[in-house]
Structures are given as C-alpha cells and as structure tokens.
Write a protein that holds these residues in place. Structure first.
Motif, PDB file in Angstrom:
ATOM      1  N   ALA A   1       0.839  -1.214   0.000  1.00 31.22           N
ATOM      2  CA  ALA A   1       0.000   0.000   0.000  1.00 31.22           C
ATOM      3  C   ALA A   1       0.869   1.256   0.000  1.00 31.22           C
ATOM      4  O   ALA A   1       0.667   2.182   0.785  1.00 31.22           O
ATOM      5  N   GLY A   2       1.848   1.270  -0.910  1.00 27.58           N
ATOM      6  CA  GLY A   2       2.713   2.442  -1.023  1.00 27.58           C
ATOM      7  C   GLY A   2       3.575   2.674   0.197  1.00 27.58           C
ATOM      8  O   GLY A   2       3.892   3.810   0.523  1.00 27.58           O
TER       9      GLY A   2
ATOM     10  N   GLN B   1     -11.421   7.196   5.531  1.00 24.84           N
ATOM     11  CA  GLN B   1     -10.926   8.539   5.251  1.00 24.84           C
ATOM     12  C   GLN B   1      -9.437   8.549   4.940  1.00 24.84           C
ATOM     13  O   GLN B   1      -8.971   9.333   4.103  1.00 24.84           O
ATOM     14  N   ILE B   2      -8.682   7.701   5.612  1.00 26.93           N
ATOM     15  CA  ILE B   2      -7.236   7.653   5.353  1.00 26.93           C
ATOM     16  C   ILE B   2      -6.975   7.322   3.886  1.00 26.93           C
ATOM     17  O   ILE B   2      -6.112   7.937   3.235  1.00 26.93           O
TER      18      ILE B   2
ATOM     19  N   ASP C   1      -6.224  11.146  -2.886  1.00 37.85           N
ATOM     20  CA  ASP C   1      -6.101  12.566  -3.249  1.00 37.85           C
ATOM     21  C   ASP C   1      -4.645  12.965  -3.413  1.00 37.85           C
ATOM     22  O   ASP C   1      -4.318  13.833  -4.240  1.00 37.85           O
ATOM     23  N   LEU C   2      -3.757  12.352  -2.614  1.00 37.87           N
ATOM     24  CA  LEU C   2      -2.326  12.649  -2.684  1.00 37.87           C
ATOM     25  C   LEU C   2      -1.616  11.794  -3.725  1.00 37.87           C
ATOM     26  O   LEU C   2      -0.389  11.824  -3.811  1.00 37.87           O
ATOM     27  N   GLN C   3      -2.394  11.036  -4.494  1.00 41.29           N
ATOM     28  CA  GLN C   3      -1.874  10.139  -5.528  1.00 41.29           C
ATOM     29  C   GLN C   3      -0.947   9.067  -4.929  1.00 41.29           C
ATOM     30  O   GLN C   3       0.059   8.684  -5.523  1.00 41.29           O
TER      31      GLN C   3
END
Length: 208
Positions: A45-46, A135-136, A142-144
C-alpha cells in the motif's frame, strides 16, 4: 535449523511486538495491500506509514471484534492477525501465498486454499468493503498514493520453541534490524534487540 524450529513467519514477528501465544493459537501476517480491478497492484500500500496503519488496525479490531480475531500493529504495512485456538480450526493447513510474490497478478488465482479457507476469505473481502471507504484512503488517493484498501493474510505460525543463543553456544549476543521477523527471532533466543531510531529496513537516499 528451520526443519526443527520453524513454526511460521507470523509467530516470529509476534514475538517482537510482545504477543503472548498459547499452543493452539495461530498468528498470520496481515499486509495492507492495494487492489484494483482484482489485480494486486502493491503488496505494501505504497509503504503506508505506521501512523496510518495504526488507525486502520484499530478499525479492523472494531469491525471484526465478534470473529475471534485480534489485529496488532507492526511496522508500516507489516501487521498481524491473531486467531485464538486457530489450530483447532485447521488454519495451519491452509495454503497462503506471500503478496510480494504476486504483484500485478489476479489475486483470485492466489487466494487461501484448504479446508475452512472461508474463515480467512470472509475477513479479507469484508476488509476491502470498509477500507476502501476509510478517510485515510480517501486522503491517500487525493495525494496520488496507493490506498490500503484490503488486507492480505499469509505466513501463519504457531508458538515457537527454540533454545536460547546462550544455551546453545555459551555466549551472549545482540541483533540490530528494522525487520520484525529478525527481531522476533532475536527475542525468542535471548539476544538483546537494539532498536535504532528511524530505521526502516529500506534503502534511503541521503543528500549532504
């Protein structure tokens, strides 16, 4: 000797974070992963932060409090799910695949296999329903950044039983690592575990 002492990866990592296991307990590695159109895009997850993971782990414990499972925070995407009495459910006999081995593959081809696999599958797919809406993950998108929109269970293990390093070799020692697996082995065999602030276990580029 792994042929004698290895009881599974999850239980070794559990030792590092202080989880007390009973003989019948089974503990799984619980990765936060990124799934898109049933394809496993990212096994980490990044490299989600531990702070973000902590909030998601709390949510998992709320969502699955009636399933007889407990979720524990590790580091980043590397977390744990404990099943009390899991050996009696046959969970050690289920075949699970490490997520880092199937990146960009159809995850449906690598889901847990074996009797009572539905116990794990239900938890994994139900996690996807509410993690996608968390929400996280909305902020991460949104932050890509890759969202942690599902958990992947694998590497299950039972309570290990190993002689200490001192018993076997007559000397003491220490271990330095950023990886829970290595630190867990160290704690089990009585080594001093030295925690280095900021250590991640990954390559970092330092500009001077």
């Amino acid at each position: 000797n792994p042929h004698i002492y290895y009881t599974g990866r999850g239980s070794l990592e559990a030792a590092n974070i202080g989880i007390e296991l009973k003989e019948e307990d089974v503990v799984f590695r619980c990765n936060f992963i990124t799934v898109e159109d049933n394809i496993l895009r990212d096994y980490s997850a990044g490299h989600i932060t531990t702070k973000e993971s902590e909030m998601l782990i709390k949510e998992l414990n709320i969502q699955f409090k009636d399933r007889g499972v407990e979720f524990y925070l590790g580091t980043s995407y590397r977390n744990l799910m404990l099943v009390r009495g899991g050996k009696k459910l046959g969970l050690m006999d289920i075949k699970c695949t490490p997520p880092h081995d199937i990146v960009h593959q159809d995850l449906n081809k690598y889901l847990p296999e074996g009797e009572n696999k539905e116990f794990l599958l239900n938890i994994m797919f139900e996690s996807k329903k509410f993690l996608e809406a968390h929400q996280i993950n909305k902020v991460r998108i949104d932050l890509q950044e890759n969202p942690a929109n599902m958990i992947w269970l694998w590497g299950q293990g039972t309570k290990p039983n190993m002689p200490t390093f001192t018993q076997k070799y007559g000397i003491e020692g220490a271990v330095i690592s950023a990886v829970d697996l290595i630190k867990g082995i160290g704690k089990i065999i009585g080594l001093e575990v030295i925690n280095v602030p900021g250590a991640t276990g990954y390559l970092s580029l330092i500009h001077i």
